[in-house]
Motif scaffolding. Structure first.
Motif, PDB file in Angstrom:
ATOM      1  N   ILE A 298       0.847  -1.043   0.100  1.00 30.60           N
ATOM      2  CA  ILE A 298       0.221  -0.475  -0.037  1.00 30.60           C
ATOM      3  C   ILE A 298       1.204   1.011   0.164  1.00 30.60           C
ATOM      4  N   ILE A 299       0.621   2.315  -1.132  1.00 32.76           N
ATOM      5  CA  ILE A 299       1.203   3.147  -0.918  1.00 32.76           C
ATOM      6  C   ILE A 299       0.833   4.689  -0.781  1.00 32.76           C
ATOM      7  N   ALA A 300       1.263   5.514  -0.609  1.00 33.33           N
ATOM      8  CA  ALA A 300       0.496   6.609  -0.803  1.00 33.33           C
ATOM      9  C   ALA A 300       1.321   7.964  -0.307  1.00 33.33           C
ATOM     10  N   HIS A 301       0.654   9.390  -0.021  1.00 26.61           N
ATOM     11  CA  HIS A 301       1.645   9.970   0.668  1.00 26.61           C
ATOM     12  C   HIS A 301       0.873  10.118   2.026  1.00 26.61           C
ATOM     13  N   VAL A 302       1.877  10.839   3.011  1.00 24.71           N
ATOM     14  CA  VAL A 302       1.460  11.072   4.035  1.00 24.71           C
ATOM     15  C   VAL A 302       0.172  11.627   5.244  1.00 24.71           C
ATOM     16  N   ASP A 303      -0.569  10.828   5.761  1.00 21.80           N
ATOM     17  CA  ASP A 303      -1.654  10.760   6.523  1.00 21.80           C
ATOM     18  C   ASP A 303      -2.678  11.232   5.293  1.00 21.80           C
ATOM     19  N   HIS A 304      -3.048  10.209   3.685  1.00 21.25           N
ATOM     20  CA  HIS A 304      -3.656   9.804   2.913  1.00 21.25           C
ATOM     21  C   HIS A 304      -4.548   8.296   3.386  1.00 21.25           C
ATOM     22  N   GLY A 305      -4.512   7.081   5.046  1.00 17.23           N
ATOM     23  CA  GLY A 305      -5.303   7.097   4.929  1.00 17.23           C
ATOM     24  C   GLY A 305      -4.692   5.418   4.878  1.00 17.23           C
ATOM     25  N   LYS A 306      -3.449   5.293   4.776  1.00 13.29           N
ATOM     26  CA  LYS A 306      -2.831   3.491   4.456  1.00 13.29           C
ATOM     27  C   LYS A 306      -3.626   2.814   5.797  1.00 13.29           C
ATOM     28  N   THR A 307      -2.745   3.109   6.575  1.00 14.94           N
ATOM     29  CA  THR A 307      -2.659   2.455   7.989  1.00 14.94           C
ATOM     30  C   THR A 307      -3.562   2.124   7.986  1.00 14.94           C
ATOM     31  N   THR A 308      -4.820   3.206   8.385  1.00 15.73           N
ATOM     32  CA  THR A 308      -6.281   3.083   8.254  1.00 15.73           C
ATOM     33  C   THR A 308      -6.840   1.773   7.808  1.00 15.73           C
ATOM     34  N   LEU A 309      -6.833   1.774   6.883  1.00 16.53           N
ATOM     35  CA  LEU A 309      -7.538   0.987   5.577  1.00 16.53           C
ATOM     36  C   LEU A 309      -6.483  -0.640   5.780  1.00 16.53           C
ATOM     37  N   VAL A 310      -5.252  -0.337   6.311  1.00 18.58           N
ATOM     38  CA  VAL A 310      -5.069  -1.789   6.659  1.00 18.58           C
ATOM     39  C   VAL A 310      -5.826  -2.814   7.523  1.00 18.58           C
ATOM     40  N   ASP A 311      -5.569  -1.711   9.075  1.00 19.81           N
ATOM     41  CA  ASP A 311      -6.066  -1.786  10.042  1.00 19.81           C
ATOM     42  C   ASP A 311      -8.432  -2.321   9.413  1.00 19.81           C
ATOM     43  N   GLY A 312      -8.916  -1.852   8.402  1.00 25.91           N
ATOM     44  CA  GLY A 312      -9.775  -1.992   8.038  1.00 25.91           C
ATOM     45  C   GLY A 312     -10.319  -3.863   8.130  1.00 25.91           C
ATOM     46  N   LEU A 313      -9.137  -3.971   7.057  1.00 28.53           N
ATOM     47  CA  LEU A 313      -8.846  -5.163   5.957  1.00 28.53           C
ATOM     48  C   LEU A 313      -8.302  -6.283   6.872  1.00 28.53           C
ATOM     49  N   LEU A 314      -7.548  -6.262   8.078  1.00 31.04           N
ATOM     50  CA  LEU A 314      -7.223  -7.223   9.699  1.00 31.04           C
ATOM     51  C   LEU A 314      -8.685  -7.363   9.787  1.00 31.04           C
ATOM     52  N   ARG A 315      -9.159  -6.112   9.834  1.00 36.72           N
ATOM     53  CA  ARG A 315     -10.765  -6.678  11.124  1.00 36.72           C
ATOM     54  C   ARG A 315     -11.259  -7.319  10.407  1.00 36.72           C
ATOM     55  N   GLN A 316     -11.597  -6.664   8.691  1.00 33.13           N
ATOM     56  CA  GLN A 316     -12.551  -8.176   8.080  1.00 33.13           C
ATOM     57  C   GLN A 316     -12.050  -9.241   7.463  1.00 33.13           C
ATOM     58  N   SER A 317     -10.884  -9.538   7.484  1.00 31.91           N
ATOM     59  CA  SER A 317      -9.787 -10.865   7.395  1.00 31.91           C
ATOM     60  C   SER A 317     -10.370 -11.567   8.402  1.00 31.91           C
ATOM     61  N   GLY A 318     -11.197 -11.263   9.828  1.00 34.05           N
ATOM     62  CA  GLY A 318     -11.209 -12.003  10.405  1.00 34.05           C
ATOM     63  C   GLY A 318     -10.234 -12.601  11.937  1.00 34.05           C
TER      64      GLY A 318
ATOM     65  N   PRO B   9     -22.490   3.992  -1.211  1.00 38.25           N
ATOM     66  CA  PRO B   9     -21.756   3.983  -0.634  1.00 38.25           C
ATOM     67  C   PRO B   9     -21.483   1.617  -0.724  1.00 38.25           C
ATOM     68  N   GLY B  10     -20.279   1.284  -0.122  1.00 31.40           N
ATOM     69  CA  GLY B  10     -20.074   0.398   0.386  1.00 31.40           C
ATOM     70  C   GLY B  10     -20.824  -0.078   1.138  1.00 31.40           C
ATOM     71  N   ALA B  11     -20.941  -1.320   1.801  1.00 32.04           N
ATOM     72  CA  ALA B  11     -21.228  -1.897   2.656  1.00 32.04           C
ATOM     73  C   ALA B  11     -19.730  -2.945   3.621  1.00 32.04           C
ATOM     74  N   ASP B  12     -18.271  -3.127   3.234  1.00 30.67           N
ATOM     75  CA  ASP B  12     -17.747  -3.444   3.645  1.00 30.67           C
ATOM     76  C   ASP B  12     -16.373  -3.140   2.836  1.00 30.67           C
ATOM     77  N   LEU B  13     -15.506  -3.471   2.753  1.00 31.42           N
ATOM     78  CA  LEU B  13     -14.119  -3.952   2.231  1.00 31.42           C
ATOM     79  C   LEU B  13     -14.079  -4.947   0.675  1.00 31.42           C
ATOM     80  N   ARG B  14     -15.143  -5.739   1.117  1.00 29.51           N
ATOM     81  CA  ARG B  14     -14.876  -7.090  -0.035  1.00 29.51           C
ATOM     82  C   ARG B  14     -14.576  -6.663  -1.551  1.00 29.51           C
ATOM     83  N   PRO B  15     -15.055  -5.832  -1.696  1.00 30.61           N
ATOM     84  CA  PRO B  15     -14.683  -4.701  -3.406  1.00 30.61           C
ATOM     85  C   PRO B  15     -13.623  -4.899  -3.344  1.00 30.61           C
ATOM     86  N   LEU B  16     -12.247  -4.466  -2.794  1.00 28.85           N
ATOM     87  CA  LEU B  16     -11.103  -4.584  -1.905  1.00 28.85           C
ATOM     88  C   LEU B  16      -9.712  -5.530  -1.990  1.00 28.85           C
ATOM     89  N   PHE B  17     -10.951  -6.794  -1.559  1.00 26.25           N
ATOM     90  CA  PHE B  17     -10.328  -7.226  -1.861  1.00 26.25           C
ATOM     91  C   PHE B  17     -10.259  -8.763  -3.302  1.00 26.25           C
TER      92      PHE B  17
END
Length: 612
Positions: A21-41, A190-198
């Protein structure tokens, strides 16, 4: 990657995906990884997990930025997805470059309001050069000022500007709100979860290539350490298999070959490392039992070791001199105060940080540390300070080159985002620092984006002035842009310093009488020593002052019966502000408890002679 002259290897493992995951500072990379971790169980229902779980150091949490690349892994359906969270600031580009050597695709995360910024260009250029397929994720679509359609057009322009291939231009686009963990391909629904990203990762990131039956090749891209296992190498297996107890060869950077044996093998699962017995081509693993391994080396087959070309890292552009603390207050706070301690700590940093260099100087108690930028070096100093080190550091200087008799200096592309009313003062400030405006964009929201090309040395000391001039509302980002002929002299700090002329304790009476001379950095009760900088003079010259002076008693009253005095609160300088403030004849003294400014030559009557 392995030798490009060999035929393209086949798919190593259809059930693996390696993505960064690549991005500029403070665009939400680490927060997105949090979501992927939580929704993957990965986390249990009752498990308490901090926000930005991968930002696991105090500095990362305090600053809200990723400094060190982190590995994690999640399961989706029957696949294992290895995810690497990379730093977004170009000063930590060495982390980005070695991260990209481990993956087969990238998620490019862009803020739905800010759009692509300099570090977006930096990390994307690195990914496109490696021919990694991108998935574009436009994040923070819940922002009130979000403009996803315009940002997508800017991303297309950026891809074209970076000479993306036809295949890379066919990227899929997703719109996310990482904070609540939703993704969608249509910003209107709006989406319901991160499944489209997976699903996008599964469909658009190719499975790793390699040959599990070929001789072993593992490129070491990161290092960790354990009190029990010693040095741990983290890398990607490009070819072959590895098991616990296997003999291996290490292809050293100097061309040598070292024989050793694997004692432990780990894989990533969520935020944990799990013991495994065997791994094959396409896996990202941790290996223990290899002494003196460093980043960029190849772990290979003991019979026919073949080195993978080491990771290429952009050249450093800024240097600072780190030295032993020689002030009269040395040793009061720190646990590590000798030159041996300093050199050992910097040697450890070199093991895991490929983007800095350490060079000897004429003085044995000082070393020159060369890095990507002020931020990278100040983060290193802050980490050392928190570990109990005392040191003193000089003003940052740029690294220059001599080519065909011409003196070249590094240049930066600077992007400024400020309210319209401040654009005049910012343009004037940068003009004096040899900055040339290349673009101005007004988004119609009351803010204007200014782009400049400016020498790297023109940015030294600029951030503090910029925040003051814009009342803290301005945003600045910069990116290394290449080398150009020397642009001429740039004025340093125009004000002088108020310098203590004796040791003692600062008094309110003395500070009150000095306030009209300039701005103070200390408050009553602060211990001072001769040569310590206690304030900024309003004039260009330095002024030696007695900041310990006390009010003498008179015939009518005691010295403690003072008239009411009004003290202006002092300007407290943090580490970065202190480094930006000092001139060439000054140093920053850094201890675990204090940050002080001082003159290189402490004794007042020796200073003019030495300066001359």
């Amino acid at each position: 990657m392995p030798d490009s002259s060999r035929p393209r290897p086949s798919v190593a493992n259809l059930l693996r995906r390696n993505v960064a995951i690549i991005a500029h500072v403070d665009h939400g990379k680490t927060t997105l990884v949090d979501g992927l971790l939580r929704q993957s169980g990965v986390f249990l229902a009752h498990e308490r997990v901090a926000e930005r779980a991968l930002d696991n150091t105090d500095l990362e949490r305090e600053r809200g930025i990723t400094i060190l690349a982190k590995n994690t892994a999640v399961h989706y359906r029957d696949l294992l997805i290895n995810i690497v969270d990379t730093p977004g600031h170009a000063d930590f580009g060495g982390e980005v470059e070695r991260t990209l050597s481990m993956v087969d695709g990238v998620l490019l995360l862009v803020d739905a309001s800010e759009g692509p910024l300099p570090q977006t260009r930096f990390v994307l250029r690195k990914a496109l050069e490696r021919l990694l397929p991108p998935i574009v994720v436009i994040n923070k679509i819940d922002r009130r000022d979000a403009r996803p359609a315009a940002v997508l057009n800017e991303i297309f322009d950026l891809f074209i500007d970076l000479d993306a291939t036809e295949e890379q231009l066919g990227f899929p686009v997703l719109y996310t709100n990482a904070k609540i963990g939703t993704a969608t391909s249509d910003p209107a629904s709006p989406g319901a979860d991160l499944r489209p990203l997976f699903e996008a990762i599964v469909d658009h990131v190719p499975p790793p290539r390699g040959d599990p039956d070929a001789p072993l090749q593992i490129l070491v891209a990161n290092l960790d350490a354990s009190d029990y296992l010693g040095r741990i190498a983290i890398g990607r297996i490009f070819n072959g298999r590895v098991r616990i107890g296997d003999p291996v060869s290490v292809c050293k950077l100097d061309g040598g070959i070292a024989q050793t044996r694997i004692t432990k093998l780990f894989a990533f699962e969520g935020l944990r490392r799990i013991d495994i017995d065997e791994a094959a081509a396409g896996d990202i693993v941790c290996l223990a039992g290899i002494e003196e391994i460093t980043i960029g080396e190849t772990i290979g087959d003991p019979a026919q070791p073949t080195a993978i070309p080491p990771i290429a890292v952009d050249e450093p552009t800024v240097s600072m001199v780190f030295g032993v603390n020689t002030s009269p207050m040395t040793g009061r706070d720190g646990q590590y105060v000798t030159s041996r301690n300093l050199r050992e700590r910097l040697a450890r940093e070199l093991l895991g940080n490929v983007s800095i260099r350490v060079e000897d100087t004429e003085a044995p108690e000082q070393v020159k540390v060369v890095g990507r930028g002020e931020l990278q070096l100040s983060i290193l100093i802050e980490m050392m300070r928190r570990e109990g080190y005392e040191l003193q550091v000089s003003r940052p200087e740029i690294v220059t080159k001599q080519i065909n008799g011409a003196l070249l200096e590094p240049m930066e592309d600077l992007v400024i985002d400020v309210p319209e009313r401040f654009q005049g003062v910012v343009i004037a400030q940068l003009g004096g620092r040899r900055g040339v405006m290349t673009k101005m964009v007004n988004q119609g929201s009351g803010r204007v984006r200014l782009e400049f090309r400016i020498p790297t040395r023109g940015l030294i000391g600029f951030r503090s002035e910029f925040l003051t001039d814009t009342r803290g509302t301005g945003i600045m980002n910069y990116l290394f842009a290449g080398w150009e002929p020397w642009h001429g002299e740039i004025p340093a700090r125009t004000t002088g310093a108020l310098v203590a002329d004796r040791a003692g304790t600062a008094t309110g009476y003395a500070i009150f009488n000095l306030q009209e001379r300039g701005e103070m950095f200390i408050e009553p009760g602060t211990p001072v020593y001769e040569g310590m900088i206690v304030g900024e003079n309003a004039r260009a010259d330095d002024m030696d002052v007695n900041v310990t002076k006390q009010k003498k008693q008179t015939n009518m009253r005691a010295s403690t019966a003072d008239e009411a005095i009004r003290l202006i609160p002092p300007r407290k300088l943090g580490l970065e502000q202190a480094i930006e403030f000092i001139n060439d004849d000054e140093l920053v003294e850094v201890t675990p408890a204090s940050i002080r400014l001082r003159k290189k030559t402490l004794t007042a009557n020796q200073r003019p002679r030495r300066a001359g």
